[in-house]
Design an enzyme around this catalytic site. Structure first.
Site, PDB file in Angstrom:
ATOM      1  N   HIS A 214      54.790  39.169 -95.357  1.00  0.00           N
ATOM      2  CA  HIS A 214      56.158  38.887 -94.885  1.00  0.00           C
ATOM      3  C   HIS A 214      56.788  37.757 -95.694  1.00  0.00           C
ATOM      4  O   HIS A 214      57.951  37.823 -96.089  1.00  0.00           O
ATOM      5  CB  HIS A 214      56.145  38.433 -93.418  1.00  0.00           C
ATOM      6  CG  HIS A 214      55.718  39.466 -92.427  1.00  0.00           C
ATOM      7  ND1 HIS A 214      54.777  39.203 -91.448  1.00  0.00           N
ATOM      8  CD2 HIS A 214      56.101  40.753 -92.235  1.00  0.00           C
ATOM      9  CE1 HIS A 214      54.613  40.274 -90.701  1.00  0.00           C
ATOM     10  NE2 HIS A 214      55.391  41.242 -91.162  1.00  0.00           N
TER      11      HIS A 214
ATOM     12  N   LYS B 238      56.929  47.619 -78.137  1.00  0.00           N
ATOM     13  CA  LYS B 238      55.533  47.290 -78.439  1.00  0.00           C
ATOM     14  C   LYS B 238      55.119  46.087 -77.596  1.00  0.00           C
ATOM     15  O   LYS B 238      55.899  45.146 -77.455  1.00  0.00           O
ATOM     16  CB  LYS B 238      55.428  46.812 -79.898  1.00  0.00           C
ATOM     17  CG  LYS B 238      55.459  47.859 -80.949  1.00  0.00           C
ATOM     18  CD  LYS B 238      55.075  47.169 -82.255  1.00  0.00           C
ATOM     19  CE  LYS B 238      55.591  47.840 -83.475  1.00  0.00           C
ATOM     20  NZ  LYS B 238      55.455  47.005 -84.669  1.00  0.00           N
TER      21      LYS B 238
ATOM     22  N   ARG C  83      54.949  48.254 -98.004  1.00  0.00           N
ATOM     23  CA  ARG C  83      53.622  47.999 -98.570  1.00  0.00           C
ATOM     24  C   ARG C  83      53.103  49.223 -99.292  1.00  0.00           C
ATOM     25  O   ARG C  83      52.528  49.135-100.360  1.00  0.00           O
ATOM     26  CB  ARG C  83      52.636  47.622 -97.456  1.00  0.00           C
ATOM     27  CG  ARG C  83      52.839  46.246 -96.898  1.00  0.00           C
ATOM     28  CD  ARG C  83      52.098  46.088 -95.621  1.00  0.00           C
ATOM     29  NE  ARG C  83      52.516  47.096 -94.656  1.00  0.00           N
ATOM     30  CZ  ARG C  83      52.164  47.122 -93.388  1.00  0.00           C
ATOM     31  NH1 ARG C  83      51.347  46.213 -92.922  1.00  0.00           N
ATOM     32  NH2 ARG C  83      52.600  48.061 -92.572  1.00  0.00           N
TER      33      ARG C  83
ATOM     34  N   SER D  32      49.951  42.624 -89.663  1.00  0.00           N
ATOM     35  CA  SER D  32      49.781  41.772 -88.479  1.00  0.00           C
ATOM     36  C   SER D  32      48.670  42.328 -87.593  1.00  0.00           C
ATOM     37  O   SER D  32      47.914  41.564 -86.989  1.00  0.00           O
ATOM     38  CB  SER D  32      51.079  41.688 -87.689  1.00  0.00           C
ATOM     39  OG  SER D  32      52.084  41.094 -88.464  1.00  0.00           O
TER      40      SER D  32
HETATM   41  O1  PNS Z   1      58.005  44.474 -87.602  1.00  0.00           O
HETATM   42  P1  PNS Z   1      58.397  45.804 -87.017  1.00  0.00           P
HETATM   43  O2  PNS Z   1      57.792  45.952 -85.637  1.00  0.00           O
HETATM   44  O3  PNS Z   1      58.053  46.950 -87.928  1.00  0.00           O
HETATM   45  O4  PNS Z   1      59.987  45.762 -86.853  1.00  0.00           O
HETATM   46  C1  PNS Z   1      60.698  46.847 -86.300  1.00  0.00           C
HETATM   47  C2  PNS Z   1      62.159  46.457 -85.982  1.00  0.00           C
HETATM   48  C3  PNS Z   1      62.214  45.235 -85.070  1.00  0.00           C
HETATM   49  C4  PNS Z   1      62.905  46.147 -87.247  1.00  0.00           C
HETATM   50  C5  PNS Z   1      62.811  47.709 -85.289  1.00  0.00           C
HETATM   51  O5  PNS Z   1      62.002  48.115 -84.227  1.00  0.00           O
HETATM   52  C6  PNS Z   1      64.223  47.429 -84.778  1.00  0.00           C
HETATM   53  O6  PNS Z   1      65.137  47.287 -85.541  1.00  0.00           O
HETATM   54  N1  PNS Z   1      64.357  47.333 -83.428  1.00  0.00           N
HETATM   55  C7  PNS Z   1      65.597  46.991 -82.761  1.00  0.00           C
HETATM   56  C8  PNS Z   1      66.196  48.213 -82.097  1.00  0.00           C
HETATM   57  C9  PNS Z   1      67.034  49.019 -83.062  1.00  0.00           C
HETATM   58  O7  PNS Z   1      67.927  48.502 -83.702  1.00  0.00           O
HETATM   59  N2  PNS Z   1      66.748  50.335 -83.177  1.00  0.00           N
HETATM   60  C10 PNS Z   1      67.490  51.234 -84.045  1.00  0.00           C
HETATM   61  C11 PNS Z   1      66.847  51.410 -85.401  1.00  0.00           C
HETATM   62  S1  PNS Z   1      65.700  52.721 -85.367  1.00  0.00           S
END
Ligand code: PNS
Length: 160
Positions: free
Chosen positions: A19, A43, A94, A132
């Site tokens: 990150h 999650k 990645r 993570s």
């Molecule tokens: O680190 P992660 O868990 O891969 O991050 C995922 C994240 C937080 C970027 C994604 O789940 C997100 O944007 N969630 C907020 C809800 C949202 O905007 N959803 C629409 C996009 S699919």
């Protein structure tokens, strides 16, 4: 000229060297990068949101990244991006396996807010395999995580 702002959203549960590598690259491209930790993800999180934010702040400071802000948000990423005036969402890649999900997410975000783009940045090969989830697992079994996460995270996880 208007400041070019990007957000780097994610769970950061916890933040890893991968990150930070992406963040460092983004900080060279944009005037300001806001690393935005999602609060109410579907999650189940390992670390509380306040601690994830604190660890990111310490890691950003350790790295000396001066144009990076740390924040948390709820709801849609594009709504948060609009609120901050960001023009791009940063996501790290990645491996090819990340791509399908990331492409779908970027296209969904683009349908919701066409004015906000997604920029994918790759990590340096030496950080490619870090996640993570593996850090959580190794730490749970008291293994050495110092190759994967910054000092502040190592110390925090050792205290758990
Ligand atoms: O680190 P992660 O868990 O891969 O991050 C995922 C994240 C937080 C970027 C994604 O789940 C997100 O944007 N969630 C907020 C809800 C949202 O905007 N959803 C629409 C996009 S699919």
């Amino acid at each position: 000229m208007k400041k070019k702002i990007a957000i780097y959203p994610g769970s950061f549960d916890p933040i890893t060297f991968g990150h930070l590598d992406v963040l460092e690259k983004a900080s060279k491209i944009f005037d300001e990068v806001i690393i935005a930790v999602l609060k109410n993800s579907s999650k189940k999180s390992f670390l509380p949101i306040e601690d994830r934010v604190m660890l990111i702040k310490q890691s950003v400071e350790e790295k000396g990244l001066t144009n990076v802000k740390v924040d948390s948000f709820e709801g849609l990423t594009v709504d948060y991006a609009k609120k901050t005036g960001a023009i791009f969402i940063i996501r790290g890649l990645r491996a090819v396996t990340d791509f399908e999900y990331e492409l779908q997410m970027s296209q969904t975000n683009s349908a919701l807010a066409p004015e906000i783009g997604t920029m994918f940045l790759t990590t340096r090969p030496k950080y490619n395999f870090i996640s993570s989830s593996t850090v959580k697992e190794i730490s749970t079994f008291k293994g050495d995580i110092s190759k994967f996460v910054p000092k502040s995270v190592v110390e925090y996880l050792q205290r758990l």
